[in-house]
Enzyme design. Structure first.
Site, PDB file in Angstrom:
ATOM      1  N   ASP A   1     -28.334  51.883   9.070  1.00 26.02           N
ATOM      2  CA  ASP A   1     -28.880  51.886   7.714  1.00 26.02           C
ATOM      3  C   ASP A   1     -27.748  51.656   6.714  1.00 26.02           C
ATOM      4  O   ASP A   1     -26.783  52.429   6.653  1.00 26.02           O
ATOM      5  CB  ASP A   1     -29.548  53.239   7.438  1.00 26.02           C
ATOM      6  CG  ASP A   1     -30.134  53.335   6.043  1.00 26.02           C
ATOM      7  OD1 ASP A   1     -31.358  53.192   5.912  1.00 26.02           O
ATOM      8  OD2 ASP A   1     -29.363  53.549   5.089  1.00 26.02           O
TER       9      ASP A   1
ATOM     10  N   TYR B   1     -23.732  50.274  -1.117  1.00 23.10           N
ATOM     11  CA  TYR B   1     -22.724  50.919  -0.274  1.00 23.10           C
ATOM     12  C   TYR B   1     -21.493  50.026  -0.112  1.00 23.10           C
ATOM     13  O   TYR B   1     -20.436  50.483   0.300  1.00 23.10           O
ATOM     14  CB  TYR B   1     -23.286  51.232   1.114  1.00 23.10           C
ATOM     15  CG  TYR B   1     -24.506  52.110   1.144  1.00 23.10           C
ATOM     16  CD1 TYR B   1     -24.951  52.804   0.014  1.00 23.10           C
ATOM     17  CD2 TYR B   1     -25.246  52.254   2.320  1.00 23.10           C
ATOM     18  CE1 TYR B   1     -26.079  53.596   0.054  1.00 23.10           C
ATOM     19  CE2 TYR B   1     -26.374  53.055   2.376  1.00 23.10           C
ATOM     20  CZ  TYR B   1     -26.792  53.710   1.236  1.00 23.10           C
ATOM     21  OH  TYR B   1     -27.919  54.491   1.278  1.00 23.10           O
TER      22      TYR B   1
ATOM     23  N   HIS C   1     -34.081  50.434  -3.486  1.00 22.10           N
ATOM     24  CA  HIS C   1     -33.270  51.639  -3.356  1.00 22.10           C
ATOM     25  C   HIS C   1     -33.723  52.789  -4.250  1.00 22.10           C
ATOM     26  O   HIS C   1     -33.545  53.960  -3.911  1.00 22.10           O
ATOM     27  CB  HIS C   1     -31.806  51.294  -3.654  1.00 22.10           C
ATOM     28  CG  HIS C   1     -30.821  52.133  -2.931  1.00 22.10           C
ATOM     29  ND1 HIS C   1     -29.546  51.717  -2.631  1.00 22.10           N
ATOM     30  CD2 HIS C   1     -30.907  53.378  -2.418  1.00 22.10           C
ATOM     31  CE1 HIS C   1     -28.899  52.666  -1.982  1.00 22.10           C
ATOM     32  NE2 HIS C   1     -29.705  53.684  -1.851  1.00 22.10           N
TER      33      HIS C   1
ATOM     34  N   LEU D   1     -28.703  67.727   6.458  1.00 24.47           N
ATOM     35  CA  LEU D   1     -27.781  68.806   6.838  1.00 24.47           C
ATOM     36  C   LEU D   1     -27.195  69.559   5.642  1.00 24.47           C
ATOM     37  O   LEU D   1     -26.381  70.468   5.824  1.00 24.47           O
ATOM     38  CB  LEU D   1     -26.631  68.238   7.689  1.00 24.47           C
ATOM     39  CG  LEU D   1     -27.039  67.588   9.009  1.00 24.47           C
ATOM     40  CD1 LEU D   1     -25.796  67.142   9.777  1.00 24.47           C
ATOM     41  CD2 LEU D   1     -27.889  68.529   9.860  1.00 24.47           C
TER      42      LEU D   1
ATOM     43  N   SER E   1     -18.194  60.825  11.585  1.00 19.86           N
ATOM     44  CA  SER E   1     -17.068  60.053  12.130  1.00 19.86           C
ATOM     45  C   SER E   1     -16.684  60.541  13.515  1.00 19.86           C
ATOM     46  O   SER E   1     -15.859  59.924  14.187  1.00 19.86           O
ATOM     47  CB  SER E   1     -15.854  60.172  11.190  1.00 19.86           C
ATOM     48  OG  SER E   1     -15.439  61.533  11.100  1.00 19.86           O
ATOM     49  N   LYS E   2     -17.288  61.644  13.953  1.00 22.85           N
ATOM     50  CA  LYS E   2     -16.922  62.265  15.231  1.00 22.85           C
ATOM     51  C   LYS E   2     -17.950  61.925  16.317  1.00 22.85           C
ATOM     52  O   LYS E   2     -19.140  62.197  16.173  1.00 22.85           O
ATOM     53  CB  LYS E   2     -16.807  63.785  15.059  1.00 22.85           C
ATOM     54  CG  LYS E   2     -15.677  64.194  14.124  1.00 22.85           C
ATOM     55  CD  LYS E   2     -15.621  65.690  13.939  1.00 22.85           C
ATOM     56  CE  LYS E   2     -14.362  66.104  13.182  1.00 22.85           C
ATOM     57  NZ  LYS E   2     -14.193  65.411  11.897  1.00 22.85           N
TER      58      LYS E   2
END
Length: 299
Positions: free
Chosen positions: A46, A51, A107, A191, A237-238
């Site tokens: 996505d 961005y 958007h 989250l 990123s992990k």
């Protein structure tokens, strides 16, 4: 890891979880992170005009060696540089290095220029031209959707919105409106209750449910989104976390679990609302006092 695909009103299917590029910026690090997501098993990416990493996303898609049909690609019209929808979709396709996107979104309703019906008619032309298999919106509320549907020839396939337990009750009207009209909800920033707002009423039920299921609290929140019938849009990123996010597709919450999360979310939402009212009243009081002091020539 059964993140089952969800059927859209366009007849196509959308994967139940997506890797989002909103916070990634651009450059080689972004290419590497999208590469990692694809290697880990994500098959839905996505992105958006605003961005400014469509090119990096396209580079990662090309370098992955995956066929075009193996990856569901979403991008969004963000009104960047004042360009219209017809021009923007062509630029996005060029940046991504693809002939079509699976999903193209407006958007935000304020970007529907000059108005929602006119902008949506342009989106319908994008679909008719085969440049997007499905079209939809983002950040629309129930009233915005009603305006759109009043003149639409094609219903939006999805509405991508902020969704986590602390805003669930606030978002109920748009969730119910979307459900009644066959529009799938995509959830971003799910989250936040554990990453930005720890210490609230959700902590206890999330920890208890996670312990009971042998899961993590982020997995429980994603399972809650899945229980609501929505698609998760997330990022990390992990690699270990990405693997955990995919594994969350195996988690099934009981009706009691979902109800406990809903109740704690509503409690937290009410507390936040009261805090905002107190802050607003305090700021108003300071403003009135300052004005009175100026009137009396005290300051």
């Amino acid at each position: 890891m059964p993140w089952d695909p969800i059927r859209l009103n366009s007849g196509y299917y959308i994967p139940g979880i997506a890797f989002g590029t909103w916070t990634l910026g651009n450059g080689q690090a972004t290419i590497d992170q999208v590469d990692q997501a694809l290697e880990t098993g994500f098959n839905h990416i996505d992105t958006a005009q605003s961005y400014r990493n469509e090119f990096e996303t396209g580079t990662a898609l090309h370098e992955s060696g995956l066929s075009r049909s193996d990856v569901f690609v979403t991008t969004k019209f963000s009104g960047t540089n004042g360009l219209d929808i017809a021009t923007s979709i062509q630029n996005s396709l060029s940046n991504l290095g693809v002939d079509y996107v699976d999903l193209y979104l407006i958007h935000h309703p304020r970007l529907a220029i000059p108005d929602i019906p006119t902008a949506w008619a342009q989106m319908e032309k994008v679909r008719e031209a085969g440049l997007a298999k499905s079209i939809g919106v983002s950040n629309f509320d129930a009233k915005d959707l009603a305006v759109l549907l009043a003149s639409a020839k094609v219903k939006p396939a999805v509405n991508q919105i902020l969704l986590h337990p602390y805003v669930y009750h606030r978002q109920r009207p748009v969730l119910e409106y979307a459900a009644a009209n066959g529009i799938v909800i995509e959830a971003y920033s799910t989250l936040i209750p554990i990453t930005k707002m720890p210490g609230g009423p959700l902590d206890q039920p999330l920890n208890e449910i996670a312990t009971k299921l042998g899961a993590t609290t982020d997995q429980v929140l994603f399972a809650w989104v899945k229980a609501k019938g929505a698609v998760v849009v997330t990022t990390s990123s992990k690699k270990l976390r990405l693997e955990g996010y995919l594994a969350a597709g195996d988690i099934v919450l009981s009706a009691e679990d979902v109800a406990a999360i809903d109740a704690a979310g509503e409690l937290g939402e009410n507390r936040m609302s009261m805090e905002q009212k107190w802050i607003g009243a305090a700021l108003l009081g300071v403003g009135v006092l300052a004005g009175l002091c100026r009137y009396l020539d005290v300051l």
